[in-house]
Motif scaffolding. Structure first.
Motif, short mmCIF file in Angstrom:
data_model
loop_
_atom_site.label_atom_id
_atom_site.label_comp_id
_atom_site.label_asym_id
_atom_site.label_seq_id
_atom_site.Cartn_x
_atom_site.Cartn_y
_atom_site.Cartn_z
N THR A 139 0.83 -1.21 0.00
CA THR A 139 0.00 0.00 0.00
C THR A 139 0.86 1.25 0.00
O THR A 139 0.63 2.18 -0.78
N GLN A 140 1.89 1.28 0.88
CA GLN A 140 2.80 2.42 0.90
C GLN A 140 3.47 2.60 -0.46
O GLN A 140 3.65 3.72 -0.94
N THR A 141 3.85 1.46 -1.07
CA THR A 141 4.59 1.52 -2.33
C THR A 141 3.75 2.09 -3.47
O THR A 141 4.18 2.99 -4.19
N ILE A 142 2.52 1.57 -3.64
CA ILE A 142 1.72 2.05 -4.77
C ILE A 142 1.21 3.47 -4.52
O ILE A 142 1.06 4.25 -5.48
N CYS A 143 0.98 3.81 -3.26
CA CYS A 143 0.57 5.19 -2.97
C CYS A 143 1.74 6.15 -3.22
O CYS A 143 1.55 7.26 -3.74
N ALA A 144 2.95 5.71 -2.84
CA ALA A 144 4.14 6.52 -3.12
C ALA A 144 4.37 6.62 -4.63
O ALA A 144 4.80 7.66 -5.13
N LYS A 145 4.08 5.52 -5.35
CA LYS A 145 4.21 5.53 -6.81
C LYS A 145 3.28 6.57 -7.43
O LYS A 145 3.69 7.34 -8.32
N ALA A 146 2.04 6.62 -6.97
CA ALA A 146 1.09 7.61 -7.49
C ALA A 146 1.56 9.03 -7.21
O ALA A 146 1.52 9.90 -8.07
N ALA A 147 2.06 9.24 -5.96
CA ALA A 147 2.55 10.57 -5.59
C ALA A 147 3.79 10.94 -6.41
O ALA A 147 3.96 12.09 -6.82
N TYR A 148 4.65 9.96 -6.66
CA TYR A 148 5.87 10.18 -7.45
C TYR A 148 5.53 10.62 -8.87
O TYR A 148 6.18 11.51 -9.44
N LEU A 149 4.50 10.01 -9.46
CA LEU A 149 4.08 10.40 -10.81
C LEU A 149 3.68 11.87 -10.85
O LEU A 149 3.94 12.57 -11.83
N VAL A 150 3.05 12.32 -9.78
CA VAL A 150 2.62 13.72 -9.72
C VAL A 150 3.79 14.64 -9.43
O VAL A 150 4.00 15.66 -10.11
N LEU A 151 4.60 14.28 -8.41
CA LEU A 151 5.66 15.18 -7.95
C LEU A 151 6.87 15.19 -8.87
O LEU A 151 7.47 16.25 -9.09
N LYS A 152 7.25 14.05 -9.39
CA LYS A 152 8.45 13.97 -10.23
C LYS A 152 8.12 14.06 -11.72
O LYS A 152 8.76 14.81 -12.47
N GLU A 153 7.12 13.29 -12.15
CA GLU A 153 6.80 13.23 -13.58
C GLU A 153 5.78 14.28 -14.00
O GLU A 153 5.46 14.40 -15.19
N LYS A 154 5.25 15.02 -13.01
CA LYS A 154 4.30 16.11 -13.28
C LYS A 154 3.05 15.63 -14.01
O LYS A 154 2.48 16.33 -14.86
N VAL A 155 2.59 14.44 -13.66
CA VAL A 155 1.37 13.87 -14.24
C VAL A 155 0.17 14.57 -13.61
O VAL A 155 0.13 14.79 -12.39
N ARG A 156 -0.80 14.89 -14.42
CA ARG A 156 -2.02 15.54 -13.91
C ARG A 156 -2.77 14.57 -13.00
O ARG A 156 -3.03 13.43 -13.36
N GLU A 157 -3.12 15.01 -11.80
CA GLU A 157 -3.72 14.13 -10.79
C GLU A 157 -5.01 13.48 -11.28
O GLU A 157 -5.27 12.30 -11.01
N ARG A 158 -5.83 14.23 -12.00
CA ARG A 158 -7.13 13.70 -12.43
C ARG A 158 -6.98 12.62 -13.51
O ARG A 158 -7.95 11.96 -13.85
N SER A 159 -5.78 12.46 -14.05
CA SER A 159 -5.55 11.42 -15.05
C SER A 159 -5.10 10.10 -14.40
O SER A 159 -4.73 9.17 -15.11
N ILE A 160 -5.14 10.07 -13.07
CA ILE A 160 -4.77 8.86 -12.33
C ILE A 160 -6.00 8.38 -11.56
O ILE A 160 -6.69 9.17 -10.91
N VAL A 161 -6.28 7.08 -11.64
CA VAL A 161 -7.33 6.50 -10.81
C VAL A 161 -6.75 5.27 -10.11
O VAL A 161 -5.97 4.52 -10.68
N MET A 162 -7.12 5.12 -8.85
CA MET A 162 -6.67 3.98 -8.05
C MET A 162 -7.90 3.20 -7.60
O MET A 162 -8.81 3.78 -7.00
N CYS A 163 -7.90 1.90 -7.90
CA CYS A 163 -9.10 1.10 -7.67
C CYS A 163 -8.79 -0.06 -6.74
O CYS A 163 -7.77 -0.74 -6.87
N THR A 164 -9.69 -0.31 -5.80
CA THR A 164 -9.54 -1.44 -4.89
C THR A 164 -10.91 -2.05 -4.63
O THR A 164 -11.90 -1.69 -5.26
N PHE A 165 -10.98 -2.99 -3.67
CA PHE A 165 -12.20 -3.78 -3.53
C PHE A 165 -13.10 -3.37 -2.36
O PHE A 165 -14.31 -3.47 -2.46
#
Length: 789
Positions: A139-165
């Protein structure tokens, strides 16, 4: 001879005598030296001989070690060194050093290990599969991965979706991502139901004509007066006289429809399955089941559209319908996201998978360029929901469908080493049903990890209660409850409700508070399927008004008993249609004549039972012990009821003398269940100090300091119905909405139970249950865990 010559001769002889002596000495010395050298040569020859023997021995040992390593790799996967998280894998001069410093500071100061960093940094030129073992910090890893995409790769937040059960997992991920992003995040973190419903609503809002696909509407709230899906379905089952199918083989129509839908099947598929597998069962009197069921499904869909009523399955199926039938809708959703995270991918079912493949099509063997990349995370060894359609092969075969890169998170931060090793050793026995790998323990601290054997269930439950109390007393106080035992660090897991009865008694005797999230298990014997069904019918008869309704319930009771003799529902329905047949002698004669394996002499006990029921109809009293003793001998119940449940049920009946006394026990069980809801709410808010009791199935994702796993013997875990996966033809069973319990999944269930433990793991089993010896579970031996008698 003159004097001079004689002296010369003497001198010569004398001198040569000295020389000779010297030579003799030298010869002697040389002989001794030669002897020493020969001894050395002999020793060297012996050493060489020994070295040759050692060489042969070492070669044999090396061959043996090679075989062991090969076997280890074939079972556990590639051997990897332990990772030191302080190894400086993120350099101070790295471009992303400050981003990792930020993430680590919000991760409790805990560094990410090398594999976690690789996953977080991965450049996403391909899709990403993260195989994350139990307790590996996924959980820490994939949440950090999502944050990294935003902070480092400058990915637009709304273009990311995280899905669970689950709602709980969704909240945990949402909180973690928001924290990593400084307290404000626009990344969508949703459950599958929430995400699919959101997309469907968005599409029909933009393109209103799409309402013709799927069923637009809302799930009515619990306190709503609006008829919900379940109530609507119940009404239609009665309207179309499908009661017999609703009770067929202990599986309701609601359960079958839900299973079929989640397997991705259409109504057309469902009707073909019913035609293939059920039309010849004589479930209906005069018509084919498939025809009537088709009419019912059509009416169900019509009313749902009119009333705009859906259920949770519709939330998933609606989006599939739209994306399959409208290219504009498909393009809109496909262009919406750059990255889709899916947590617990091993739990995905075919319907969810089909929708994901519409949004992001498999691209490995097709000429497709996906602008959207999938980031899936999960562990095939924790796939335990085959009965809901999930399979480990979906995460296993991801690399055969998508152009992807796999990263493994195999360091277990949760459990002590003996627990990790026991789990590794156990799960490798699923050789052909898993990705080869093994977990590495991070913890070095000590703890308990063993199996404890007892004489019987009572002794087992008593020991667990005592041990729970001992651990609770040694624990730090719960909140401000100074001087009181803290039970919140401990959980007791059990494979089925048979294990709960003795445990609750032991806990109540010790005054230990407890909660359970599976409240139906608190009903005890009233939760045994066939007994629950029969008991509820007796209660319906007691509570029925007017008299005509009582007679109708009696007819349902007769049909139910006929079912226990394998008499087709259509035939028993025809029989009870005449009131003149509903008398003990005629019922007994009908049952005996309808079952070719029964003798006419067996009619007498059946007649006596129904004479008791006839008296019960007017007095509400019944010799419940005699009735249940007869009931468990009926052919179907005798075949399907396991010995432990039968003995448990009969033992409970020995403790009551009348039906009214049994009803009183039922009311106590219901009250316990009702009270549990309030306790659970407080426990989940961390406001109630109690021991948690849970099924192993419902424990996935949890971690507790102390874990007890109770009742691990054959027919309990593994379940008595478990079969080796490769010995059955799965498809016909899937088409009947009756997927089998497999030995491989039961082993994964045991693995999940093991890996919940942080510091102490106690697995227990009794030598006897209801005075009958148990058979030791093969999982005990397979795990190589220490056994203490």
């Amino acid at each position: 001879m003159n004097k001079v010559f004689g002296g010369t001769i003497i001198n010569w002889l004398f001198s040569h005598s000295d020389e000779k002596m010297k030579m003799d000495d030298k010869i002697t010395s040389l002989e001794e030296e030669n002897k020493k050298l020969l001894n050395q040569v002999s020793k060297l020859e012996k050493n060489i001989e020994k070295f040759l023997e050692d060489q042969i021995s070492n070669e044999e040992e090396q061959k043996s070690l090679n075989r062991i390593v090969k076997d280890y790799k074939s079972r556990f996967g590639t051997i990897r060194p332990s990772i030191n998280s302080d190894s400086g894998i993120v350099g101070i001069t790295d471009a992303d050093a400050n981003i990792f410093h930020h993430l680590v500071s919000l991760n409790g100061g805990n560094d990410f290990n090398e594999d976690q960093v690789n996953a977080i940094r991965f450049d996403m030129k391909t899709h990403l599969r993260i195989i994350a073992g139990a307790g590996s910090g996924k959980t820490q890893t994939i949440c950090a991965k999502a944050a990294y995409l935003v902070l480092k790769e400058k990915v637009r937040e709304r273009s990311i979706v995280m899905c669970t059960f689950s709602a709980k997992a969704k909240q945990e991920m949402e909180d973690r991502v928001t924290e990593f992003l400084g307290g404000n995040s626009q990344i969508g973190v949703l459950t599958f139901h929430g995400w699919f419903q959101k997309e469907y609503k968005s599409l029909i809002q933009k393109y209103p004509h799409l309402e013709s696909y799927g069923i637009a509407g809302e799930v009515p709230k619990k306190d709503s007066e609006k008829e919900n899906h379940e109530q609507l379905l119940s009404r239609l089952i009665k309207q179309f006289s499908l009661y017999n199918f609703d009770k067929y083989e202990d599986k309701t129509i609601k359960e079958r429809i839900s299973y079929w839908i989640n397997m991705g099947y259409s109504n057309k598929d469902i009707i073909s399955f019913i035609e293939r597998h059920f039309d010849d069962k004589e479930i209906l009197k005069d018509r084919q089941l498939s025809v009537v069921f088709s009419e019912m499904l059509s009416e169900l869909e019509k009313i749902k559209r009119e009333k705009r009523v859906i259920n949770f399955d519709d939330m998933l199926f609606n989006l599939k319908c739209v994306l399959e039938n409208d290219s504009n809708a498909l393009k809109m959703v496909q262009s919406k996201y750059k990255y889709i995270f899916i947590d617990e991918f091993q739990d995905i079912n075919p319907l969810q998978k089909q929708v994901i493949e519409l949004i992001c099509p498999p691209d490995l063997q097709r000429n497709i360029v996906n602008t959207t990349k999938l980031i899936i995370v999960g562990d095939d060894d924790q796939s335990i929901y085959f009965f809901r359609g999930s399979e480990p092969r979906y995460i296993k075969e991801f690399d055969t469908q998508y152009n992807q890169t796999s990263i493994e998170l195999m360091t277990n931060y949760r459990s002590i080493a003996p627990v990790v090793h026991a789990g590794n050793t156990l799960i490798t026995n699923n050789r052909d049903d898993r990705i080869q790998k093994s977990m590495l323990p991070h913890k070095n601290n000590k703890g308990d990890c063993y199996v404890k054997v007892f004489h019987d269930e009572q002794q087992e439950a008593s020991w667990i209660a005592n041990q729970v109390l001992k651990l609770a007393v040694a624990e730090k106080p719960f909140q401000d409850q100074i001087g009181k035992p803290n039970f919140t660090e401990t959980i007791m897991l059990y494979p089925n409700k048979n294990q709960l009865k003795s445990m609750i008694i032991a806990l109540q005797e010790k005054g230990i508070p407890f909660v359970t999230k599976v409240e139906d298990d608190l009903l005890g014997v009233f939760g045994i399927n066939f007994f629950k069904q029969t008991f509820n019918q007796l209660m319906d008869i007691i509570n029925a008004e007017p008299e005509e309704l009582k007679k109708e319930y009696f007819k349902q009771f007769i049909k139910n008993i006929c079912g226990y003799y394998y008499i087709p529902f259509a035939k028993s329905t025809s029989f009870v249609s005449s009131n003149a047949n509903c008398f003990p002698d005629k019922i007994a004669a009908f049952i005996c004549s309808s079952n070719k394996y029964m003798k006419q002499s067996e009619a007498t006990p059946i007649k006596e039972v129904f004479e008791g029921i006839e008296t019960f109809m007017t007095t509400n009293d019944l010799d419940i012990k005699s009735f249940v003793t007869w009931l468990v001998k009926t052919p179907k119940v005798k075949k399907e009821l396991i010995d432990e449940e039968k003995d448990w049920l009969l033992k409970e009946m020995n403790n009551v003398s009348t039906l009214q006394e049994l009803i009183s026990k039922y009311k106590v069980a219901v009250k316990l269940k009702e009270d549990m809801s309030d306790k659970l709410k407080e426990y989940d808010k961390n406001n109630y100090n109690a021991l948690c009791l849970q099924t192993i199935h419902s424990s996935k994702g949890l971690g507790y300091k102390n874990v007890f796993v109770k009742g691990i013997y054959k027919n309990s875990l593994p379940d008595y119905r478990a079969v080796e996966k490769n010995t059955v033809n799965l498809q016909p069973l899937i088409e009947q909405a009756s997927p089998p319990t497999t030995m491989e999944e039961q082993r994964r269930l045991m693995y999940v139970a093991f890996t919940r433990a942080k510091e102490n793991l106690y697995v227990t089993y009794p030598r006897a249950v209801n005075d009958k010896p148990t058979i030791v579970s093969q999982f005990i031996k397979e795990s190589s865990i220490e056994v203490i008698v």
